[in-house]
Structure formats: structure tokens, C-alpha cells
Design a protein around this motif. Structure first.
Motif, PDB file in Angstrom:
ATOM      1  N   PRO A 173     -10.704  -7.085 -12.341  1.00 50.23           N
ATOM      2  CA  PRO A 173     -10.182  -6.344 -11.184  1.00 50.23           C
ATOM      3  C   PRO A 173     -10.688  -6.882  -9.848  1.00 50.23           C
ATOM      4  N   VAL A 174     -11.906  -7.386  -9.807  1.00 46.73           N
ATOM      5  CA  VAL A 174     -12.446  -7.897  -8.551  1.00 46.73           C
ATOM      6  C   VAL A 174     -11.714  -9.177  -8.141  1.00 46.73           C
ATOM      7  N   ARG A 175     -11.471 -10.049  -9.088  1.00 40.24           N
ATOM      8  CA  ARG A 175     -10.736 -11.277  -8.777  1.00 40.24           C
ATOM      9  C   ARG A 175      -9.308 -10.972  -8.345  1.00 40.24           C
ATOM     10  N   LEU A 176      -8.700  -9.973  -8.963  1.00 40.58           N
ATOM     11  CA  LEU A 176      -7.346  -9.598  -8.580  1.00 40.58           C
ATOM     12  C   LEU A 176      -7.322  -9.063  -7.154  1.00 40.58           C
ATOM     13  N   ARG A 177      -8.288  -8.238  -6.803  1.00 38.70           N
ATOM     14  CA  ARG A 177      -8.362  -7.739  -5.425  1.00 38.70           C
ATOM     15  C   ARG A 177      -8.557  -8.883  -4.443  1.00 38.70           C
ATOM     16  N   ALA A 178      -9.410  -9.834  -4.800  1.00 39.94           N
ATOM     17  CA  ALA A 178      -9.627 -10.990  -3.921  1.00 39.94           C
ATOM     18  C   ALA A 178      -8.345 -11.803  -3.770  1.00 39.94           C
ATOM     19  N   ALA A 179      -7.625 -11.986  -4.852  1.00 40.50           N
ATOM     20  CA  ALA A 179      -6.372 -12.740  -4.784  1.00 40.50           C
ATOM     21  C   ALA A 179      -5.345 -12.014  -3.925  1.00 40.50           C
ATOM     22  N   LEU A 180      -5.243 -10.702  -4.085  1.00 39.82           N
ATOM     23  CA  LEU A 180      -4.299  -9.937  -3.271  1.00 39.82           C
ATOM     24  C   LEU A 180      -4.676  -9.978  -1.796  1.00 39.82           C
ATOM     25  N   THR A 181      -5.976  -9.895  -1.507  1.00 40.23           N
ATOM     26  CA  THR A 181      -6.426  -9.993  -0.115  1.00 40.23           C
ATOM     27  C   THR A 181      -6.091 -11.364   0.458  1.00 40.23           C
ATOM     28  N   SER A 182      -6.287 -12.399  -0.337  1.00 43.38           N
ATOM     29  CA  SER A 182      -5.956 -13.752   0.123  1.00 43.38           C
ATOM     30  C   SER A 182      -4.463 -13.901   0.389  1.00 43.38           C
ATOM     31  N   LEU A 183      -3.648 -13.287  -0.457  1.00 43.21           N
ATOM     32  CA  LEU A 183      -2.201 -13.340  -0.228  1.00 43.21           C
ATOM     33  C   LEU A 183      -1.815 -12.643   1.068  1.00 43.21           C
TER      34      LEU A 183
END
Length: 85
Positions: free
Chosen positions: A31-41
């Protein structure tokens, strides 16, 4: 005999479903990596689309992501990333 378009539609539906399931598994496990990816997007979108550079729009998108992600992946994923108090 299936027509070409029917086979193409079936293949597209199959690929879409497989991607959706893989995204769910990834969201539950990371979940943390997914949040980081969404923030980067969102940040990349702010560079490419000037309307997203507005502070209120970025805050709204980030807030929705923070609220919706734990609901989608469940309580177990949230408990793994919440620090013990």
C-alpha cells in the motif's frame, strides 16, 4: 466460429480483468508503494496539465487517494503501515 472482433473483445476483457486483479494484489501487499506511485502520477500530471498545478486540486486528489485506498484494500493493509503508538 468466432469472429475476429469477438476474439479481440474477449482478449481485451481478459487482459483488463487480469490487470485489475494484479492491481488489487499489489495494493494489498504494497500500500505504501501504491500511494507513492499515485502521488508521483499526480505530480507528473501537474507538470503536464497546468490545471492540476493548482494547490486545491492537488490537495483534493491526494485526500481522495488517502481515504479511498485503505477502504479498497481493507483494514489489514492499513494496520501494517500504521505505526504503533
Amino acid at each position: 466460429m468466432k469472429t475476429f472482433l469477438t476474439r479481440l473483445r474477449t482478449a481485451f476483457n481478459d487482459a483488463t480483468l487480469r490487470a485489475y486483479v494484479r492491481l488489487q494484489i499489489f495494493a494489498a501487499q504494497e500500500p505504501v508503494r501504491l500511494r507513492a506511485a499515485l502521488t508521483s502520477l499526480v505530480l507528473a500530471g501537474a507538470v503536464l496539465i497546468p490545471a492540476l498545478a493548482d494547490e486545491d486540486v492537488a490537495r483534493t486528489i491526494a485526500s481522495i487517494g488517502v481515504v479511498v485506498l485503505p477502504v479498497l484494500v481493507g483494514e489489514s493493509a492499513r494496520s501494517r503501515v500504521t505505526p504503533d503508538a
